[in-house]
Design an enzyme around this catalytic site. Structure first.
Site, PDB file in Angstrom:
ATOM      1  N   CYS A   1       0.824  -1.202   0.000  1.00 36.47           N
ATOM      2  CA  CYS A   1       0.000   0.000   0.000  1.00 36.47           C
ATOM      3  C   CYS A   1       0.861   1.256   0.000  1.00 36.47           C
ATOM      4  O   CYS A   1       2.035   1.226   0.327  1.00 36.47           O
ATOM      5  CB  CYS A   1      -0.843   0.068   1.272  1.00 36.47           C
TER       6      CYS A   1
ATOM      7  N   ASN B   1      -0.234   0.848   5.921  1.00 38.27           N
ATOM      8  CA  ASN B   1       0.694   0.156   5.017  1.00 38.27           C
ATOM      9  C   ASN B   1       1.505  -0.816   5.861  1.00 38.27           C
ATOM     10  O   ASN B   1       2.126  -0.407   6.833  1.00 38.27           O
ATOM     11  CB  ASN B   1       1.613   1.186   4.342  1.00 38.27           C
ATOM     12  N   GLY B   2       1.492  -2.083   5.478  1.00 39.15           N
ATOM     13  CA  GLY B   2       2.238  -3.096   6.236  1.00 39.15           C
ATOM     14  C   GLY B   2       1.346  -4.265   6.547  1.00 39.15           C
ATOM     15  O   GLY B   2       0.212  -4.349   6.058  1.00 39.15           O
TER      16      GLY B   2
ATOM     17  N   TYR C   1      13.228  -2.547  -5.464  1.00 38.16           N
ATOM     18  CA  TYR C   1      12.155  -2.525  -6.446  1.00 38.16           C
ATOM     19  C   TYR C   1      10.961  -1.632  -6.120  1.00 38.16           C
ATOM     20  O   TYR C   1      10.511  -0.868  -6.970  1.00 38.16           O
ATOM     21  CB  TYR C   1      11.663  -3.963  -6.693  1.00 38.16           C
TER      22      TYR C   1
ATOM     23  N   GLY D   1       0.267   0.391  -5.025  1.00 39.60           N
ATOM     24  CA  GLY D   1      -0.958  -0.398  -4.934  1.00 39.60           C
ATOM     25  C   GLY D   1      -1.934   0.033  -5.997  1.00 39.60           C
ATOM     26  O   GLY D   1      -2.181   1.238  -6.148  1.00 39.60           O
TER      27      GLY D   1
END
Ligand code: SF4
Length: 465
Positions: A8, A109-110, A251, A35
């Protein structure tokens, strides 16, 4: 799955007098790479929180009047790729709830590693869940502790949470940013250029996009509080050993972002340089697999003295809704995305640089395509070590069975791909780039060394289904 999927991107803004909804929209646009399944924005105006979210890319979800209909002075936003909970509208974020202290919106996020245990314990004591995301566990915990005020509730909540969480939270009047004590996922704070407000975001590229000046990263374990009084900070939990996700640099993150003090583009270039030192290959050209291999390929070319060429052209207009070709046309999928520049490549030996290898199928198709257009030799060089373990901290590695390096030795992978050579950057080589801060990173998907232990209940994205 050809690439690991980021979980996310999150964004928050406190800026009275500004069009905070539109700025959040632009911020999410800058974070779209994190995302692509759903997007959402929640805006507060001092009295209430309004929410709009849906499935799809940011411009698909906010394609009409949605942004114009918002009014308020603070907002949060989220783009999602599901790591816990199915890809359904109900699981899109931000999540907005009413609790005894008022309204609250949250974007996460996570991935929590103890979500299943926490969810079971909350349910057994009366909590009701509307989604199957681990993020709702956080909301329920906050609600449970809310009598002592939001910041105290968050501090208590952080004692129970395990795993990775970067959060943006809004109430009717306050914006908060929280980062877990290991700092797995990135989160930074900026100030609008005219000093008229503050912005928090997963990556600094989103600050740049909305015209905010980077102030600093949110520290592991820190809670940043932004309201009419300005910006304040409390340490919600003591920071543990730093475990920033090293894959952000390889990445996930945009190359123009700077995370925890390291510019992403520069790190990728150094990875390419180190790769050239570890694996000098005799070749005529260095070509990247666009876009993810570009920075490392430049680094390889600089260190080796072999000319860099853009040998593969990428079609940038293939959307998410691209229809996968039928079985007998499956090579077409890669050809639509990438086309080799025949006049540059024919008769040459090439070093092809990519950031990582997950299943190897796309790489195999690219090698085949290059050979068909007359390339003599293709040496695939990867600017990260073999991915041999699953991630439980917010990246979808699915199961180890899908990871080719967990299943086959390197020589077998080389034959599967059809390359003339295959080399991975060493773990040591990758960490050397970070110098004295080499121990500040999570490397679990390469090393199996998990900074937060993984209970058997952390089964993956369906853990709470
Ligand atoms: Fe990042 Fe890999 Fe650690 Fe997951 S396991 S947080 S992808 S380094």
């Amino acid at each position: 799955m050809e690439k690991l999927k980021e979980a996310c991107g999150i964004f928050g803004i406190y800026a009275p007098g500004k069009d905070v909804a539109r700025l959040t929209y632009y911020g999410l646009y800058a974070l779209q790479h994190r995302g692509q399944e759903s997007a959402g924005i929640a805006v507060a105006d001092g009295r209430k929180i309004s929410l709009y979210k849906g499935m799809g890319l940011v411009p698909e979800v906010f394609g009409g009047q949605e942004i114009d209909n918002f009014s308020g002075h603070l907002a949060i936003g989220h783009v999602r790729y599901s790591t816990t909970g199915a890809s359904q509208p109900i699981n899109a974020q931000p999540l907005v709830f009413r609790y005894s202290g008022g309204m609250i919106g949250l974007a996460h996020n996570g991935n929590l590693t103890n979500a299943a245990e926490l969810s079971a314990s909350l349910t057994s004591t009366g909590s009701v869940f509307q989604t199957t995301t681990d993020s709702e566990v956080i909301v329920n915990l906050i609600a449970r502790y809310s009598q002592t005020g939001l910041v105290n509730a968050l501090m208590k909540c952080m004692i129970s949470l395990a795993g990775a969480y970067s959060l943006v939270i809004l109430t009717e009047n306050q914006l908060l940013a929280v980062r877990d004590p290991y700092g797995f996922r990135p989160l930074c704070v900026g100030e609008l250029e005219d000093a008229q407000g503050y912005v928090v975001a997963s990556e600094s590229c989103a600050l740049d996009t909305v015209g905010a000046r980077f102030i600093r990263d949110v520290a592991p374990g820190e809670i940043v509080i932004i309201d009419g009084e300005g910006l304040a900070s409390v340490q919600g939990q003591p920071g543990r050993k730093n475990a920033h996700c090293i894959f952000e640099y390889i990445y996930f993150a945009r190359p123009d972002s700077c995370l925890d003090g390291f510019p992403v583009n520069q790190v990728r270039r150094l990875m390419g340089r180190r790769l050239a030192e570890e694996y000098p290959v005799r070749a005529d050209l260095v070509i990247p697999v666009p876009d993810s291999g570009v920075s490392a390929a430049r680094g390889y070319a600089e260190a080796s003295g072999i000319p860099f060429e853009e040998g593969l052209m990428k079609n940038r207009y293939i959307g998410r809704t691209f229809i996968q070709p039928s079985q007998d046309m499956r090579d077409l999928g890669v050809r639509l995305k990438l086309n080799p520049a025949r006049e540059i490549l024919a008769g040459k030996s090439v070093v092809m640089v990519d950031d990582s290898l997950v299943r190897g199928t796309t790489s195999g198709k690219i090698v085949k395509m290059l050979k068909e257009c007359g390339v003599k030799e293709v040496h695939l060089l990867l600017s990260s070590p073999p991915i041999v373990h699953s991630c439980y901290y917010g990246i979808d590695t699915s199961n180890r069975g899908e990871l080719i390096a967990a299943q086959k030795p390197i020589e077998e992978i080389r034959r599967f791909i059809g390359a003339d050579g295959l080399h991975y950057l060493s773990l040591e080589g990758m960490l050397d780039i970070f110098g004295e801060r080499r121990n500040d990173f999570c490397t679990a998907c390469f090393s199996g060394d998990y900074p937060v232990k993984i209970p058997s209940s952390a089964r993956g994205k369906d853990a709470l289904e």
